[in-house]
Enzyme design. Structure first.
Site, PDB file in Angstrom:
ATOM      1  CG  HIS A 106      40.910  38.197  32.198  1.00  0.00           C
ATOM      2  ND1 HIS A 106      42.107  37.870  32.785  1.00  0.00           N
ATOM      3  CD2 HIS A 106      40.049  38.487  33.211  1.00  0.00           C
ATOM      4  CE1 HIS A 106      41.980  37.959  34.094  1.00  0.00           C
ATOM      5  NE2 HIS A 106      40.750  38.330  34.384  1.00  0.00           N
ATOM      6  CB  CYS A 113      42.740  41.112  34.999  1.00  0.00           C
ATOM      7  SG  CYS A 113      42.277  40.559  36.639  1.00  0.00           S
ATOM      8  CD  GLU A 167      45.150  43.141  41.866  1.00  0.00           C
ATOM      9  OE1 GLU A 167      44.035  43.629  42.040  1.00  0.00           O
ATOM     10  OE2 GLU A 167      45.731  42.431  42.692  1.00  0.00           O
TER      11      GLU A 167
END
Ligand SMILES: [Zn+2]
Lengths: 352, 169
Positions: free
Chosen positions: A236, A112, A80
């Protein structure tokens, strides 16, 4: 036909700032880092960006690979914080690897989880026979606005995963993947805005936890497995707290998720996070180990994977100089002023 | 720097692509089309060759008055690096503690931003150098001791040094 990881590389810039130091500058509670379980985070060098991090990770992956850059059929860089709004980061990686120009390419963006989306694309291209090998990269140099909660976690790093189908090269076979995607505005950045915005408390339950849980439980159902069937698990990690919470809810123990949990020491590397955790696991994994991986990207979606380590890992170069742990052991601590300089928060004026 | 010039130099900037003379085996960086020693005898015999990306510091200086575009990096270190293949290279040494930077220190190449044509222009990437940590010599096995001299810092070479890349002798 099996498909799997045939090589990998990881890169985390050496600079760090402690959560206490950020809290000191803004007068926040010194324990804010403890609450997030982020004690320090990585900070890119003044000359580092997503392209340089991707190249370093990709070069390590290709250096250890049994195939060459000319065997690549595609490069996908997920981030990103691509250095250009228009011009693919992958082109710079391709040139720096001196790889064949006869390949397809695109940059990916899904907060992400752009890196795990790249892995899934690579799996498809390799499994269909369209490409011999595909390089999937997740890397970020994300920023949180000064004094924003994100400033404690937004960090820098990336990993490169080489996907192939040749059985003699596969280090970890990817046996299954499931994704869960919805329109959930938990975190976003509009075009031209320097810093992202987020939906405050909205980022927890309806976003991260729901998506990770849905993808994970579907993967358990599809593969008829439960948390007990895995040697390692990695999620994550927007901070050090969320992945531990969801891991335990899904039935994983601390022993299973500790190796891949890097956020307490490096913060949230966004697209790099779950793949860096995977790299840390592969660095110490043994044949027949099974790995559970689940990425998450705001916006929102989750990609879950089931992997199994093969005997080829025994012949793969995992000497200390190639290990992520060695990189993470060598750091330079910054104070907030130097950190602000690194992150372009200081504006130069006047003349020399 | 113009976009076409930067584009032409990508192989040498990203991958340290040099040229080797087929007549005398001399290695040149940046690459040359004619060997300055063999001249006409080298025509058609200059072959591209990649430097290994390791080297030894033979001279270094700390820059306090920055080159344009390096204002935020002050103070920074620029060094003359002896490549084992022969050429002397000029480059910035980054990510290295000041006490680790000395004549004879082993360095390896890293991929970094080296400049940009303003905020809206093209970003220039290229090669910089980091001092190899102790215990990580494995990657720099190939590096000879180099021309380590007295270890003293020399002055007055900032300008000459800071024009990467420098020609081989
Ligand atoms: Zn010659």
């Amino acid at each position: 036909m099996p498909v799997g990881i045939t090589s990998y590389g990881a890169y985390v810039p050496r600079y760090r700032i402690k959560s206490e130091e950020i809290a000191r500058v803004w007068g926040d509670d010194a324990n804010v880092g403890k609450g997030l379980n982020v004690h320090e985070k990585s900070v890119p060098g003044l000359d580092e960006d997503v392209a340089t991090i991707s190249v370093e990770a990709a070069r390590q992956a290709m250096r250890r690979a049994k195939t060459t850059p000319n065997d690549l059929g595609a490069i996908y860089v997920g981030s990103e914080s691509h250095p250009y709004a228009v011009k693919p980061t992958g082109t710079i990686v391709q040139a720096a690897l001196d790889a064949t120009p006869f390949m397809t390419m695109a940059d990916y963006e899904f907060a992400c989880k752009a890196g795990t989306a790249a892995v899934q694309t690579g799996m498809g291209l390799v499994k269909s026979g369209m490409c011999k090998t595909v390089l999937a990269i997740g890397a970020d140099t994300s920023q949180g606005a000064p004094r924003n909660a994100l400033e404690y976690s937004a960090s820098a790093g990336g990993a490169a995963i080489l996907i192939g189908a040749e059985k003699k090269h596969i280090l970890a076979e990817i046996q299954h993947t499931v994704s869960f995607t919805t329109d959930t505005p938990d975190f976003w950045r509009r075009e031209g805005q320097k810093y992202p915005s987020h939906g405050e408390r909205f980022t927890g339950e309806p976003a991260y936890f729901r998506h990770v849980r849905e993808a994970s439980e579907r993967l358990f159902a599809d593969t008829r497995t439960t948390a007990k069937d895995y040697t390692h698990a990695v999620f994550h990690q927007p901070n050090g707290k969320f992945p531990a919470t969801i891991a335990e809810k899904l039935g994983f123990t601390k022993e299973q998720y500790a190796t891949g949990l890097l956020a307490p020491r490096i913060g949230n590397t966004y697209s790099g996070a779950v793949l860096l955790g995977l790299a840390a696991i592969l660095d110490i994994a043994e044949p027949d180990d099974s790995i559970f991986m689940c990425g998450y990207g705001s916006g929102a979606g989750s990609d879950a994977f089931q992997l199994e380590v093969t005997r080829n890992i025994e012949d793969y170069d995992r000497s200390p100089r190639e290990q992520l742990a060695t990189q993470l052991a060598s750091t330079t601590m910054l104070d907030y002023a130097t950190y602000a300089k690194h992150r372009g928060k200081i504006i130069l004026g006047g003349s020399e | 720097m113009s976009v076409p010039r930067f584009w032409r130099e990508i192989p040498q900037r990203y991958n340290l692509q040099a040229a080797k003379c087929g007549a005398c085996e001399g290695v040149y960086f940046p690459p040359r089309e004619v060997c300055p020693a063999c001249r006409r005898a080298s025509i058609g015999k200059m072959a591209p060759m990649r430097l290994s990306g390791v080297g030894t510091i033979v001279e270094w200086t700390r820059v306090h008055k920055p080159a344009p575009g390096y204002e935020m990096q002050v103070p920074y270190t620029v060094a003359l690096i002896q490549a084992p293949e022969g050429p002397l290279l000029t480059g910035q040494v980054v990510d290295s503690a000041s006490e680790a930077i000395h004549v004879g220190a082993h360095v390896r190449s890293v991929f970094r931003r080296v400049g940009q044509d303003g905020e809206a222009g093209v970003i220039h990437y290229g090669t910089k150098w980091v001092v190899e940590a102790r215990g990580a010599e494995a990657r720099s096995d190939a590096v000879p001791t180099g021309k380590a001299t007295d270890g003293k810092r020399r002055k007055g070479r900032n300008k000459a040094l800071f024009q990467p890349p420098v020609r081989s002798p």
